[in-house]
Write a protein that holds these residues in place. Structure first.
Motif, PDB file in Angstrom:
ATOM      1  N   LEU A 137       9.934  17.695  -4.903  1.00 30.14           N
ATOM      2  CA  LEU A 137       8.774  17.614  -3.657  1.00 30.14           C
ATOM      3  C   LEU A 137       7.748  17.277  -4.064  1.00 30.14           C
ATOM      4  N   ALA A 138       7.232  17.261  -5.469  1.00 32.53           N
ATOM      5  CA  ALA A 138       6.507  16.632  -5.989  1.00 32.53           C
ATOM      6  C   ALA A 138       5.952  15.197  -5.788  1.00 32.53           C
ATOM      7  N   VAL A 139       7.045  14.297  -6.691  1.00 32.19           N
ATOM      8  CA  VAL A 139       7.321  12.905  -6.661  1.00 32.19           C
ATOM      9  C   VAL A 139       7.205  12.442  -5.225  1.00 32.19           C
ATOM     10  N   PHE A 140       8.065  13.406  -4.303  1.00 31.05           N
ATOM     11  CA  PHE A 140       8.299  12.848  -2.772  1.00 31.05           C
ATOM     12  C   PHE A 140       6.692  13.381  -1.485  1.00 31.05           C
ATOM     13  N   LEU A 141       5.855  14.098  -2.472  1.00 29.03           N
ATOM     14  CA  LEU A 141       4.905  13.737  -1.616  1.00 29.03           C
ATOM     15  C   LEU A 141       3.436  13.424  -2.053  1.00 29.03           C
ATOM     16  N   VAL A 142       3.694  12.856  -3.325  1.00 27.93           N
ATOM     17  CA  VAL A 142       2.885  11.887  -3.416  1.00 27.93           C
ATOM     18  C   VAL A 142       2.956   9.859  -2.932  1.00 27.93           C
ATOM     19  N   PHE A 143       4.293  10.282  -3.436  1.00 26.06           N
ATOM     20  CA  PHE A 143       4.599   9.349  -2.972  1.00 26.06           C
ATOM     21  C   PHE A 143       4.474   8.630  -0.943  1.00 26.06           C
ATOM     22  N   ARG A 144       4.342   9.937  -0.550  1.00 26.21           N
ATOM     23  CA  ARG A 144       4.479   9.755   1.346  1.00 26.21           C
ATOM     24  C   ARG A 144       3.255   9.628   0.555  1.00 26.21           C
ATOM     25  N   LEU A 145       2.274  10.177   0.397  1.00 26.82           N
ATOM     26  CA  LEU A 145       0.889  10.584   0.735  1.00 26.82           C
ATOM     27  C   LEU A 145       0.153   9.151   0.305  1.00 26.82           C
ATOM     28  N   ALA A 146       0.717   8.307  -1.098  1.00 27.48           N
ATOM     29  CA  ALA A 146      -0.012   7.088  -1.548  1.00 27.48           C
ATOM     30  C   ALA A 146       0.474   5.776  -0.212  1.00 27.48           C
ATOM     31  N   ARG A 147       1.954   5.667   0.108  1.00 25.69           N
ATOM     32  CA  ARG A 147       1.893   4.884   1.076  1.00 25.69           C
ATOM     33  C   ARG A 147       1.411   4.393   1.961  1.00 25.69           C
ATOM     34  N   VAL A 148       1.675   3.181   1.879  1.00 28.64           N
ATOM     35  CA  VAL A 148       0.272   2.754   2.934  1.00 28.64           C
ATOM     36  C   VAL A 148       1.201   1.112   3.761  1.00 28.64           C
ATOM     37  N   GLY A 149       1.943   1.577   4.912  1.00 29.33           N
ATOM     38  CA  GLY A 149       3.048   1.076   5.988  1.00 29.33           C
ATOM     39  C   GLY A 149       4.294   0.432   4.379  1.00 29.33           C
ATOM     40  N   ARG A 150       4.336  -0.281   4.152  1.00 31.42           N
ATOM     41  CA  ARG A 150       5.285  -0.764   3.238  1.00 31.42           C
ATOM     42  C   ARG A 150       4.805  -1.001   1.904  1.00 31.42           C
ATOM     43  N   THR A 151       3.451  -0.910   1.235  1.00 26.92           N
ATOM     44  CA  THR A 151       2.780  -1.421   0.584  1.00 26.92           C
ATOM     45  C   THR A 151       2.646  -0.107  -0.568  1.00 26.92           C
ATOM     46  N   LEU A 152       2.295   0.431  -1.769  1.00 24.84           N
ATOM     47  CA  LEU A 152       2.020   1.564  -2.673  1.00 24.84           C
ATOM     48  C   LEU A 152       0.937   0.805  -3.577  1.00 24.84           C
ATOM     49  N   PRO A 153      -0.410   0.396  -2.660  1.00 26.27           N
ATOM     50  CA  PRO A 153      -1.303   0.912  -3.473  1.00 26.27           C
ATOM     51  C   PRO A 153      -1.549   1.422  -4.686  1.00 26.27           C
ATOM     52  N   VAL A 154      -2.074   0.733  -5.670  1.00 27.04           N
ATOM     53  CA  VAL A 154      -1.617   1.442  -7.169  1.00 27.04           C
ATOM     54  C   VAL A 154      -2.859   2.972  -7.137  1.00 27.04           C
ATOM     55  N   THR A 155      -4.215   2.596  -6.440  1.00 30.52           N
ATOM     56  CA  THR A 155      -5.504   3.120  -6.548  1.00 30.52           C
ATOM     57  C   THR A 155      -4.893   4.954  -5.929  1.00 30.52           C
ATOM     58  N   ASN A 156      -4.088   4.144  -4.540  1.00 25.25           N
ATOM     59  CA  ASN A 156      -3.992   5.477  -3.727  1.00 25.25           C
ATOM     60  C   ASN A 156      -2.945   6.376  -3.983  1.00 25.25           C
ATOM     61  N   LEU A 157      -1.625   5.528  -5.429  1.00 28.03           N
ATOM     62  CA  LEU A 157      -0.690   6.222  -6.416  1.00 28.03           C
ATOM     63  C   LEU A 157      -1.900   7.058  -7.105  1.00 28.03           C
ATOM     64  N   ILE A 158      -2.587   6.638  -8.073  1.00 32.84           N
ATOM     65  CA  ILE A 158      -3.042   8.015  -8.710  1.00 32.84           C
ATOM     66  C   ILE A 158      -3.863   8.844  -8.495  1.00 32.84           C
ATOM     67  N   LEU A 159      -4.276   8.432  -6.891  1.00 35.78           N
ATOM     68  CA  LEU A 159      -5.483   9.760  -6.415  1.00 35.78           C
ATOM     69  C   LEU A 159      -4.604  10.807  -5.882  1.00 35.78           C
TER      70      LEU A 159
END
Lengths: 341, 254
Positions: A137-159
């Motif tokens: 659940l946590a990984v899914f949340l992080v992944f969804r929240l950090a995603r912008v379109g089809r990319t996964l910006p590093v800063t978003n992932l960390i935040l």
């Protein structure tokens, strides 16, 4: 792939030394020869619970060996999954903690424990499953929240990872305070101290770890191709989303098993993959198995220190991993002549 | 290869409209056009990484746009514009990645896979540093490593997006010579997006000029690369000379 046999041999030897230390050091020290002869006898069919045996063999077989193996499994699981997360997110900072997998597993474990502190067989099954669910659940949340379109910006992932982790940690703390009673034990668990002894946690953890890490090893060459980026991976014939899901499931399962049975142990999943990458390169078919071996050895060493430093009191092993791991990592980083990656 | 793309693009607005071309084996198609005209989008559309593509693209009877990833990667290899290679891999490891669509689910490499990869490294002149880490390569060396990876994929069709942009003059020519040789000797169908019109004129069997996501002109270099067409496509007056040497056309902005 450069030759795999030599590094595997080196790491296995280190791991064996760690295990001999792990079962030898403590209130009564047992020499390696004695350990080996006790193990040999046990393997030839003497019972593990040690009725009517010598004191060293009882200590070794009922306390130290299971504990050492638990640490070995936890270290291998955390390093292996850390390695996979770093490869998957193409980010050297991704580890089971940063992306929330471990804290999520913590929430699941605490929730399961507060219902039924894991002394029953059902508890041993429920805790890892609850950890796995929390972790996913946590990984899914992080992944969804950090995603912008089809990319996964590093800063978003960390935040997103930091935010979800903090939230999850607060949630487990809340549940622990609320549960009352065994507070010290829960905190020790949280700091990465093994609160359970004997063979039950080892046997409980083994299947999840084997499945998770085995799947990661089988996926390692696809994980390599993902390093090129989604687009190129797809042009090379990889079904990117499917492979990514498989890797997340496998790595998260391994993390959850480690957290459920050995508590929150930081640093291993971040540092060990870096060290193996610097020493032997980034090919996942090499890096994953080597990280597992080194991670297992590292945690066994750390556990020995945790038992010796303030003997007869034990420190939570999580404190040791951070205290020794950080300087060692910095040392390796300075020594490395391969440049940065 | 027979391609007909009706519409392709990002989100809702199509970038490409009505692009049709046929390319027989052994031929090299140079795609030219200004920045943003859709060259890269065309390659991404055919290679299946764009989600919304209407049309078809047949290679040896298989429609690429409806094939799964593995089947597609056995027919079409792409040399992308980006020369990013993860640094902690050796050159040989990266080239071997080209074998991916031919491997089993565990990725076991056979002797033949290694042989094909080494042949690709020989052709692109990177075999000499096969064991080097990719972090230690120059941009030009990386570009040749990526070409080697695409060749190792062993596909009938090869598409390249600005493959010569990081190469010096000598390697630009060598790179395209290798490509041209591949086309003729191994009967590969090759599509190259190029910025340099002189290179397009020299190496393209056919030249296709694109503007605003459509085909503006298509045909032999002599037919397409006229001052009128170039003025129309780039909005820039040029003069076209025939060089006294053997290799044809020179295009010079006025």
């Amino acid at each position: 792939m450069k030759n795999l046999a030599r590094p595997i041999l080196i790491c296995t030897v280190i791991l064996l030394i760690a295990v001999l230390l792990g079962i030898g050091v403590g209130s009564i020290s047992i020499s390696p020869q004695e350990s080996l002869s006790i193990l040999w006898q046990a393997l030839r069919g003497l019972p593990l619970d040690g009725e009517g045996q010598s004191i060293p063999s009882v200590i070794l077989l009922t306390l130290r060996l299971p504990r050492t193996l638990l640490m070995l499994l936890a270290g291998a699981a955390l390093s292996g999954s850390g390695c996979a997360y770093q490869g998957l997110f193409r980010n050297p900072l991704a580890d089971p903690y940063l992306i929330g997998a471990a804290s999520g597993a913590g929430v699941g474990a605490v929730a399961a424990m507060s219902l039924n502190w894991p002394s029953t067989t059902l508890g041993y099954l429920a805790v890892p499953l609850a950890s796995f669910a929390g972790s996913l659940l946590a990984v899914f949340l992080v992944f969804r929240l950090a995603r912008v379109g089809r990319t996964l910006p590093v800063t978003n992932l960390i935040l997103a990872g930091v935010a979800v982790s903090s939230f999850a940690t607060a949630l487990s703390s809340f549940m622990m305070v609320n549960a009352g009673g065994e507070l010290r034990r829960a905190f020790v668990w949280m700091l990465g101290g093994s609160t359970m002894s004997g063979w039950k946690p080892v046997l409980g953890m083994l299947p999840y770890t084997l499945v998770g890490l085995g799947a990661l090893l089988a996926l390692s060459y696809k994980l390599n191709i993902l390093q090129l980026g989604d687009e190129q991976a797809q042009q090379l014939g990889i079904k990117v989303s499917r492979v990514r899901t498989q890797i997340i499931l496998a790595a998260t399962l391994a993390t959850a098993a480690a957290v459920a049975f050995s508590g929150i142990i930081g640093f291993v999943g971040l540092i060990i993959p870096h060290i193996t990458r610097r020493l032997w390169g980034g090919d996942m078919r090499r890096m994953l198995p080597l990280s597992m071996l080194c991670g297992g050895a590292f945690l066994v060493f750390a556990d020995v220190l945790a038992r010796v430093i303030m003997a007869p009191q034990e420190l939570p092993v999580g404190i040791i991993t951070a205290l020794c791991g950080a300087p060692f990592f910095l040392f390796i980083m300075r020594q490395s002549k391969e440049g940065s990656w | 290869m027979r391609t007909a793309i009706e519409k392709a693009g990002y989100a809702s607005e199509p970038v490409l409209r009505d692009i049709r071309f046929e390319l027989p084996p052994g031929r090299l198609l140079a795609v030219i056009g200004p920045n943003g005209c859709g060259k890269t989008t065309l390659i991404r559309a055919i290679s299946g990484v764009l989600p919304n593509v209407q049309g078809e693209c047949h290679i040896n009877g298989t429609d690429l746009l409806r094939a799964d990833e593995t089947a597609r990667a056995r027919l079409l290899a792409v040399v992308p514009q980006s020369t990013y290679i993860p640094p902690a891999f050796t050159v040989e490891e990266v080239v071997l990645m080209g074998r991916t669509p031919h491997l089993n689910w565990l990725g076991t490499l056979s002797a033949r896979d290694t042989e094909i990869a080494h042949e690709a490294m020989r052709l692109t002149d990177v075999e000499g540093f096969a064991g080097r880490w990719c972090s230690q390569l120059s941009a030009g060396e990386r570009q040749r490593v990526i070409l080697a990876r695409a060749l190792a994929q062993d596909t009938p069709v090869l598409m390249m997006d600005e493959p010569t942009s990081h190469l010096d003059l000598r390697y630009q020519i060598e790179f395209l010579e290798i490509t041209k040789t591949l086309a003729s000797q191994q009967d590969k169908t090759i599509l190259i997006a190029l910025h340099d019109l002189n290179l397009a004129a020299r190496f393209g069997d056919t030249v296709m000029a694109m503007k605003d996501g459509r085909v503006a002109a298509s045909g032999s270099a002599a037919e397409v690369l006229t001052p009128e067409h170039i003025q129309d496509i780039y909005g820039l007056p040029v003069e076209v000379f025939q060089s006294p040497g053997k290799q044809g056309t020179i295009i010079l902005p006025v």
